[in-house]
Design an enzyme around this catalytic site. Structure first.
Site, PDB file in Angstrom:
ATOM      1  CE  LYS A   3      -0.364  11.903  -3.728  1.00 12.00           C
ATOM      2  NZ  LYS A   3      -1.298  12.259  -3.268  1.00 12.00           N
ATOM      3  CG  ASN A   9      -5.510  14.606   4.254  1.00  7.94           C
ATOM      4  OD1 ASN A   9      -6.563  14.358   3.638  1.00  7.94           O
ATOM      5  ND2 ASN A   9      -4.953  15.383   4.227  1.00  7.94           N
ATOM      6  CD  GLU A  24      -6.438   5.538  -0.873  1.00  8.87           C
ATOM      7  OE1 GLU A  24      -6.119   5.040   0.189  1.00  8.87           O
ATOM      8  OE2 GLU A  24      -5.744   6.824  -1.043  1.00  8.87           O
ATOM      9  CD  GLU A  48      -2.326   7.773  -2.463  1.00  8.04           C
ATOM     10  OE1 GLU A  48      -1.098   7.777  -2.789  1.00  8.04           O
ATOM     11  OE2 GLU A  48      -2.644   8.135  -1.500  1.00  8.04           O
ATOM     12  CG  ASN A  84      -2.746   3.432  -0.831  1.00  6.92           C
ATOM     13  OD1 ASN A  84      -1.635   4.080  -0.976  1.00  6.92           O
ATOM     14  ND2 ASN A  84      -3.885   3.759  -0.325  1.00  6.92           N
ATOM     15  CG  PHE A 115      -8.610  14.403  17.768  1.00  4.12           C
ATOM     16  CD1 PHE A 115      -9.211  12.997  17.875  1.00  4.12           C
ATOM     17  CD2 PHE A 115      -9.369  15.481  17.595  1.00  4.12           C
ATOM     18  CE1 PHE A 115     -10.528  12.892  17.742  1.00  4.12           C
ATOM     19  CE2 PHE A 115     -10.842  15.300  17.355  1.00  4.12           C
ATOM     20  CZ  PHE A 115     -11.397  14.066  17.475  1.00  4.12           C
TER      21      PHE A 115
END
Lengths: 681, 510
Positions: A116, A235, A275, A288, A290, A348
């Site tokens: 990061k 997320n 992103e 970030e 990917n 969920f």
């Protein structure tokens, strides 16, 4: 070009890669664990190699095992899919050493984007907009105010060691910054014993928007525009679309160019995703990168016509990109819904097991992929498109070992409204039985006014469904259409019943035309006039709904045209009517003669038992032990019993203080969902 | 003349009111419908033909001569269900508590006699406080007459009892001898002696609901075949059952138009049997995927869940299904499941309903509880029932068919007409482990040898082919094509005639 590739993955993404490889005339090798012996990707691949026990850390992500499979199969290249080894630099290194091509970016790019802090630094250097902030140590409140002022309000004041919201403040002006700094510092000192504080820009009305890039090994690169993935639950992305309803051309171009700059800065060569978080004023900040194929890549394919997997394979084989930036137009709109084996009515909770019924809607080829010839499969063509990327089949198993995704359902339309409407119909036509799944939830999102208007942030689900999902009610118009449809369907079913053998000649039952429909707490008195094509249903107020349908008893999907609106109803049987599922709603619809309705109204309403003072079994499983006895006083959070389900032990705890009054199950008992384990006073 | 017509209408009006508006309101207050409202729901609209509306009792003791309500507490007659004739009686709790007098009983007997003569089912709606005590032995004689007719009608016309209120004492024995008993949750109960007597005699304290409510009789005693939420649902479901049943023992089971391809392939059945032989799977999935339109009418769903019984249709025609349920006790046969299935098989045989048997049975349940309670004779009931059944019998073995239980479950040896097996079947005396430990007792101390022997046994016997080589299995079929194969099997048996040796009746081990 490669003759044979291995796909180091499972599920829908393995199937997705196989489809493109097959189209390109490349042989495919699947790998599988014990749990996946009968999986779809194994059936689709030209060969399949067993690589170990079900848990991924003993099979799919064990580099040695995957390398053995590559050697055994003689594959020249490996596509890693997403997850598993897709962003593992060691894996890329092992492939390098073995002289096998990695269908993904160079190892260096994976490494530098994998961290990061490093990735943010590289991004800054490459001129990519990052969240403004001050990473150094802040001496006192005056300095904090000065820094905040420089960044621009609102700002977030955070403890370096922080977490879980502790030591975090949002400040909208100097005064709040001064106070916030002091209280964050105190809280951080008390909570973490570390009072270091940093300040960064607080992004308001955040949206998650990402840019797809594609680069070759020759320094060429393009961006394939954006995807918006703001609809997330904890997320986890749930709904994605391309393009974003929020971006303008200038912002899109700026984001695209910065993304490419970052890709070039790390020598990127493959498909990748940058992103961003975008605020209400269209300021965008790097999150970030990917370095793999994203789950939601199909929406990009659907609006650009580019087969990203094909491009990845070509790049890996050393080919030059054949696409220019100027070729890449946004053509129409694509929406993706991720269908998960997660029960929306039970917060969920993952729901695993056998898919007793799995009938996705028919795929329809349409739009750019059809034009570009990149659509694989033999789907019929249409005005709007339906694509379903899946790794399961009816009679297959959703396993506890892996991601509980069932399918990625995408639709394409010339504009957003059309794509959403196509998605509604596709979701209503999607039959999944045997496990709990989030179809009703995503169907509800597709009808949510905020989603429909495109006015959403990453907080959409948390804000709109703060207490979880409890189902939706149909709008008055939809309810009338459903009531009319059910009346017409019931009449058809009743007429069939009168055609049974053994009737008394000349004394047959005549099925009447007056019916009373009850649904969602409402009563509709209707009269049906049937003809060859369907029925005209007249309501008590004189209004009519025309119902055209070819439904016959036993069909689990009713395709209905009600006054020009296309409805797809999932039809189940209940005594005296139907269980109807459509548009995220799940309702019991009773259809009765006026006399039956009159008598039914005399029936007492039986309230479901009050379960607040019971402990219900949350899943089918075996009681391992019961920790309490009748008469025990239990405290909130105290362990009450342990239930084993699918080899996992789940400890059930008291939700509130109480006294155990009755225990209905003991160790060794096998229970179904909602069986009462114990009761409290 | 007109006065006489008016007089008739007035008398009818009074009779229809039963015990009067006040008692009707009280009945509704209990969540129950009146006798006539129930008939409205049971029968096709306007199809009810009533008899004996003006019958009154003849009792003159205890002041009974002062209250002689027309109809005497029961509404009787005939009507149609989807155009097919049925006879019905419906006890009226608003009239003297629905108590049974001699004349009340005679009204019931009259329609039962007609039903037998004309070959139509009898549906009894029970809502009665019991015998009319004022009448003494006359009332008991009435019960006896009804019992005798229940017995004579058994196996001649289907008899269905719907318990929609109290049903206590001797009154329970009329429903007990009918083919099916349905109850309504929270508003019906059945027992031989009520909670007060129970307390006096045994000191047990129990509520009427606990002693004889719907839950007790569907789960514990197996007296009732199903229970429903309320009167409306119960009567709708009785109509649905009648659609499956023949009118009498001389007529074929009903056929109705169907919208489901008999050759429908179900690829998912190929993966129904889990790889691990000890892992359960839901046999109901197979039943639903075999049946026309996934329509299954289950009988005794809540009792002895290790066996499933109920009705489906194939090509529109009724078929009775008996299936082991691996989800419960591994599908083992025990006293309860054998009794449940035996009674169902005998019902189907009485009324020419073809039988489909789905087999996955590891054997009989061992243990002292089973032996002390007579599993030998109870198990024999199912064996006997299958062996004497002369209706078309088609069997599909899906997985285990071990030992005596294999023979019991409609095997070829009990004159099964067509016996299919899935490739996953294991037709054997017992599982490989058990067999090895007996055959190779000498090697018991050597786990390696035992494992090798077990593997050898499994390779030889854990499959359908040994049985198929001997013709005990007619054909090994693909799971996915089961519906098609079974439907064709029954089609081929439509002309089946199987005479049995003359006998007064058999002596099934009751």
């Amino acid at each position: 070009m490669f003759k044979k590739i291995l796909i180091a993955n499972r599920g829908e993404i393995a199937c997705r890669v196989i489809k493109t490889a097959r189209k390109m005339g490349i042989q495919t090798v699947a790998i599988y664990s014990d749990a996946d012996k009968q999986a779809l990707h194994v059936q689709m691949a030209d060969e399949a190699i067993h690589i170990g026990p079900p848990p991924a850390n003993q099979s799919y992500i064990v580099i040695d095992k995957v390398m053995d499979a590559i050697k055994q199969s003689g594959a020249e290249a490996v596509h890693p899919g997403y997850g598993f080894l897709s962003e593992n630099a060691k894996f890329a290194e092992a492939l390098d050493a073995a002289g096998v091509a990695f269908i993904g970016p160079p190892k260096g790019a994976i490494e530098s984007m994998g961290d990061k802090i490093t990735s943010k630094k590289i991004a800054q250097q490459a001129g990519v907009s990052t969240v403004p902030g001050y990473m150094g140590l802040i001496e006192d409140a005056d300095e904090a105010v000065k820094i905040s002022h420089e960044i621009g309000y609102p700002v977030m004041i955070k403890a370096s060691a922080g977490g879980g919201g502790k030591g975090m403040r949002i400040a909208w002006n100097d005064e709040e910054a001064r106070e916030g700094f002091q209280s964050s510092k105190n809280e951080a000192a008390n909570s973490f014993g570390d009072d270091r504080i940093f300040i960064e820009k607080f992004v308001t009305q955040p949206r998650h928007i990402e840019i797809q890039v594609l680069c070759d090994k020759h320094g060429n690169g393009v961006y394939l525009h954006e995807r918006e993935c703001s609809i997330q639950r904890r997320n986890q992305k749930v709904v994605e679309e391309a393009p974003s309803p929020f971006l303008d051309e200038a912002t899109r171009k700026a984001m695209g160019e910065q993304s490419l700059a970052l890709a070039h800065a790390v020598g990127y060569a493959s498909a990748g995703t940058v992103e961003f978080i975008v605020d209400g004023d269209k300021n965008f900040y790097f999150l970030e990168m990917n370095t793999r194929l994203q789950v939601e890549h199909p929406v990009t394919e659907l609006i650009t016509g580019v087969d990203l997997v094909e491009q990845m394979i070509r790049v890996a084989a050393g080919e030059k990109l054949s696409i220019q930036q100027s070729d890449l137009k946004i053509n129409g709109w694509a929406i993706e819904n991720r269908l998960y084996a997660e029960d929306p009515y039970r917060n969920f909770l993952p729901s695993i097991g056998r898919l007793t019924r799995y009938r996705p809607p028919m795929e329809v080829a349409s739009g750019p992929m059809l034009e570009a010839g990149t659509w694989h499969g033999d789907a019929p063509t249409g005005e709007t498109g339906v694509r379903n990327d899946t790794g399961v089949y009816e009679g297959g198993e959703i396993s506890m070992y892996y991601d509980p995704m069932i399918a990625k359902l995408c639709t394409w339309g010339p504009d957003r409204g059309t794509a959403i409407e196509a998605m509604r119909v596709a979701l209503d036509s999607f039959e999944v039985e045997g496990i709990g799944h989030n179809l009703p939830f995503v169907a509800a999102v597709m009808d949510h006014p905020k989603f429909v208007s495109g006015d959403m942030t990453t907080a959409f689900i948390a804000e709109e469904y703060p207490d979880g999902f409890e189902g939706v009610s149909l709008s008055d118009d939809d309810l009338r259409r459903v009531a009319a449809s059910c009346a017409a369907m019931h009449r058809v079913a009743e007429i069939r019943r009168t055609r049974v053998s053994g009737r008394m000649d000349n004394h047959e039952r005549k099925v009447g035309s007056d019916w009373v429909v009850t649904a969602q707490g409402q009563r509709f008195d209707v009269t049906i006039a049937a003809d060859h094509d369907g029925s005209t249903v007249t309501f008590a107020d004189g209004t009519k709904v025309r119902v055209d349908s070819t439904w016959v008893p036993g069909q689990t999907l009713a395709h209905i045209n009600a006054d020009g609106t296309n409805l797809v109803l999932k039809v189940g049987k209940i005594s005296g009517g139907f269980r109807i599922r459509t548009r995220g709603a799940d309702l019991k619809v009773h259809v009765r003669t006026p006399r039956q309705a009159e008598l039914a109204e005399k029936m007492p309403e039986k309230l479901p038992p009050d379960t607040s003072k019971m402990l219900l079994c949350p899943m089918p499983g075996l009681i391992v032990k019961v920790d309490v006895e009748v008469g025990d006083e239990v405290q909130e959070g105290q362990a009450l019993c342990t239930v084993e389900a699918m080899k996992m032990e789940n400890i059930l705890r008291a939700e509130r203080k109480g006294i155990v009054s009755k225990i209905n199950a003991g160790a060794g008992d096998s229970l179904a969902v909602d069986d009462v384990i114990m009761e409290f006073e | 003349m007109k006065d006489i017509l008016t007089e008739l209408e007035n008398r009818r009006e009074t009779a229809r009111l039963g015990g009067g508006q006040k008692r009707i309101d009280a009945q509704h207050g209990r969540g129950k419908l009146t006798a006539r409202e129930r008939i409205d729901l049971l029968l096709d609209e306007d199809s009810f033909e009533e008899f004996d509306m003006f019958v009154t009792h003849r009792c003159t003791d205890f002041g009974m001569e002062k209250q002689k309500p027309a109809g005497d507490g029961v509404v009787t007659g005939w009507g149609t269900i989807n155009g097919r004739q049925v006879y019905v009686f419906s006890q009226d709790f608003t009239v003297l508590g629905g108590s049974v007098s001699a004349t009340h009983a005679m009204k019931i007997c009259k329609i039962m006699d007609m039903a037998m003569q004309n070959g139509a089912p009898v549906i009894g709606i029970n809502d009665s406080g019991g015998a009319r005590i004022q009448e003494g032995v006359d009332s008991l004689a009435g019960y006896g007459e009804v019992f005798q007719r229940n017995i004579e009608a058994s196996g001649v016309v289907p008899q269905i009892s719907v318990i929609m209120g109290p049903c206590a004492g001797g009154a329970v024995y009329s429903p007990a001898m009918t083919d099916f008993i349905f109850m309504v949750k929270d508003s019906s109960y059945m027992f031989v002696t009520g909670p007060d007597v129970v307390k006096t005699v045994t000191n047990e304290v129990v509520t009427a609901e606990e002693l004889g409510g719907a839950s007790t009789h569907t789960r514990k005693s197996s007296v009732a075949d199903a229970a429903f939420e309320n009167d409306v649902e119960a009567l709708a479901e009785v109509r649905r059952l009648v659609d499956f049943l023949p009118l009498n023992n001389q007529s074929k089971p009903p056929v109705r138009p169907f919208f489901d391809d008999p050759a429908r392939i179900e690829a998912s059945l190929d993966t129904l049997i889990p790889e691990n032989p000890n892992q359960p799977y839901d046999m109901k999935e197979l039943i639903l995927k075999l049946a026309d339109e996934a329509d299954f009418y289950e009988i005794q769903e809540e009792f002895a869940k290790n066996i499933i019984t109920g009705f489906i249709r194939l090509e529109g025609q009724t078929v009775g299904v008996v299936a082991n349920q691996p989800m419960v006790l591994a599908g083992v046969l025990d006293i309860d499941s054998a009794r449940k299935a035996a009674r169902f098989v005998r019902f189907c045989d009485c009324f020419e309903i073809p039988l489909l048997t789905l087999v996955d049975v590891p054997g009989f349940l061992p243990g002292t509880t089973q032996e002390y309670n007579g599993v030998i004779k109870h198990g024999a009931k199912l064996l006997f029932a299958y062996g004497e059944a002369t209706v078309p019998k088609v069997t599909v073995i899906t997985r285990k068919a071990y030992g005596g239980a294999y023979v019991v479950m409609s095997s070829k040896h009990l004159r099964g007409d067509i016996n299919y097996a899935w490739p996953t079947s294991e037709v054997a005396v017992m599982g490989a482990k058990g067999a090895t430990e007996i055959i190779h007792r000498a090697d018991l101390g050597d786990p390696e040898k035992i494992a090798a022997h077990a593997a050898e046994y499994e390779a030889r016997f854990a499959n359908p082919f040994v049985a198929a080589e001997r013709g005990f299995i007619d054909e090994v079929i693909q799971p996915r094509s089961t519906r098609k194969r079974v439907a064709r099997a029954f089609a081929s048996l439509r002309g089946k005639k199987k005479p049995m040796p003359w006998k007064k009746h058999d002596n099934i081990p009751l």
